[in-house]
Design a protein around this motif. Structure first.
Motif, short mmCIF file in Angstrom:
data_model
loop_
_atom_site.label_atom_id
_atom_site.label_comp_id
_atom_site.label_asym_id
_atom_site.label_seq_id
_atom_site.Cartn_x
_atom_site.Cartn_y
_atom_site.Cartn_z
N UNK A 159 0.82 -1.20 0.00
CA UNK A 159 0.00 0.00 0.00
C UNK A 159 0.86 1.27 0.00
N UNK A 160 1.95 1.25 0.76
CA UNK A 160 2.84 2.41 0.78
C UNK A 160 3.46 2.63 -0.59
N UNK A 161 3.88 1.55 -1.22
CA UNK A 161 4.47 1.66 -2.56
C UNK A 161 3.43 2.16 -3.57
N UNK A 162 2.21 1.59 -3.50
CA UNK A 162 1.15 1.96 -4.44
C UNK A 162 0.67 3.38 -4.21
N UNK A 163 0.61 3.82 -2.94
CA UNK A 163 0.18 5.18 -2.64
C UNK A 163 1.16 6.20 -3.19
#
Length: 259
Positions: free
Chosen positions: A191-195
């Motif tokens: 999620x951090x990477x995608x955000x």
């Protein structure tokens, strides 16, 4: 020796005959007809005061047993053809086997009927607001462009690159095993990477993984985020890279107990 029996115990002559065979532990395919006939006739004598209309069935079977007994006692005309001669008990054995099959089937059905009588069914009592609930995301539409074949081809390509990274010399060295991959930590990482990226190739995310277990857990996390409607997967053209688009504006904290 006198025997005390009641007619109600047996449903018919075959039932009585089958009882005698099981009581004496006799092989049904090799009935000692003399012994069984004597025991059968003894039971018949005890039934003389019963309903004669019902007794007639038992007397017919008694006559059949006596007929078989007489045939068994008669000498063979040609001893060489003794093995080839038809066994006079064969027809009776077939009738007994058929009766036994239906009798045990009826007992099984009776047991099931008793079991069914103990089962109660609850009527539908779902609240109206819950019955009218619809999923906010159409998962079929969300995954319409994604097929198992495409996922499989990407998975194989990533696995091949993982194998190519292996040093043929260093791979033979001993190593310290990593701890099991945590789904909750992997969810936060993805999620951090995608955000940050918002839109990125699927392959790019998989190539960042360290080993096969990381790749597998990443696959599971992506599928779960797609199910929750936080990610969308598209492929513009056949054989193009699959692109992942992050739809949410925040991150969800997961716990390992959620999976």
């Amino acid at each position: 020796m006198s025997l005390s029996v009641t007619l109600e115990k047996f449903e018919g002559p075959l039932d009585l005959l089958l009882h005698l065979i099981e009581k004496n532990k006799i092989n049904i395919y090799d009935i000692p007809i003399v012994e069984i006939t004597e025991q059968y006739m003894e039971y018949i004598r005890q039934m003389q005061e019963q309903d004669m209309e019902v007794m007639s069935e038992f007397l017919v079977m008694a006559a059949t047993l006596l007929n078989i007994k007489s045939k068994m006692l008669l000498p063979q005309e040609d001893p060489q053809t003794e093995e080839e001669a038809a066994d006079p008990r064969q027809e009776l054995v077939e009738r007994l086997l058929q009766y036994k099959m239906y009798k045990y089937a009826s007992l099984e059905l009776s047991d099931r009927q008793l079991d069914a009588g103990r089962i109660l069914f609850k009527t539908v009592s779902m609240p109206p607001e819950l019955a009218e609930y619809k999923e906010p995301i159409d998962t079929k539409e969300l995954l319409s462009d994604l097929t198992l074949q495409k996922l499989h081809s990407i998975f194989e390509a990533v696995m091949k690159k993982q194998i190519d990274k292996i040093d043929p010399i260093r791979s033979k060295f001993g190593r310290i095993e990593r701890e099991a991959v945590s789904m909750s930590e992997k969810m936060r990482e993805i999620q951090a990477y995608a955000l940050q990226k918002r839109r990125f190739p699927f392959k790019e995310l998989l190539l960042k993984q360290h080993d096969k277990m990381d790749v597998v857990v990443t696959f599971l996390c992506i599928l779960e985020l797609m199910r929750l409607g936080r990610m969308h997967v598209v492929q513009e053209e056949i054989f193009d890279d699959i692109e992942i688009e992050y739809l949410a504006e925040d991150m969800i904290d997961f716990d390992d107990s959620d999976f």
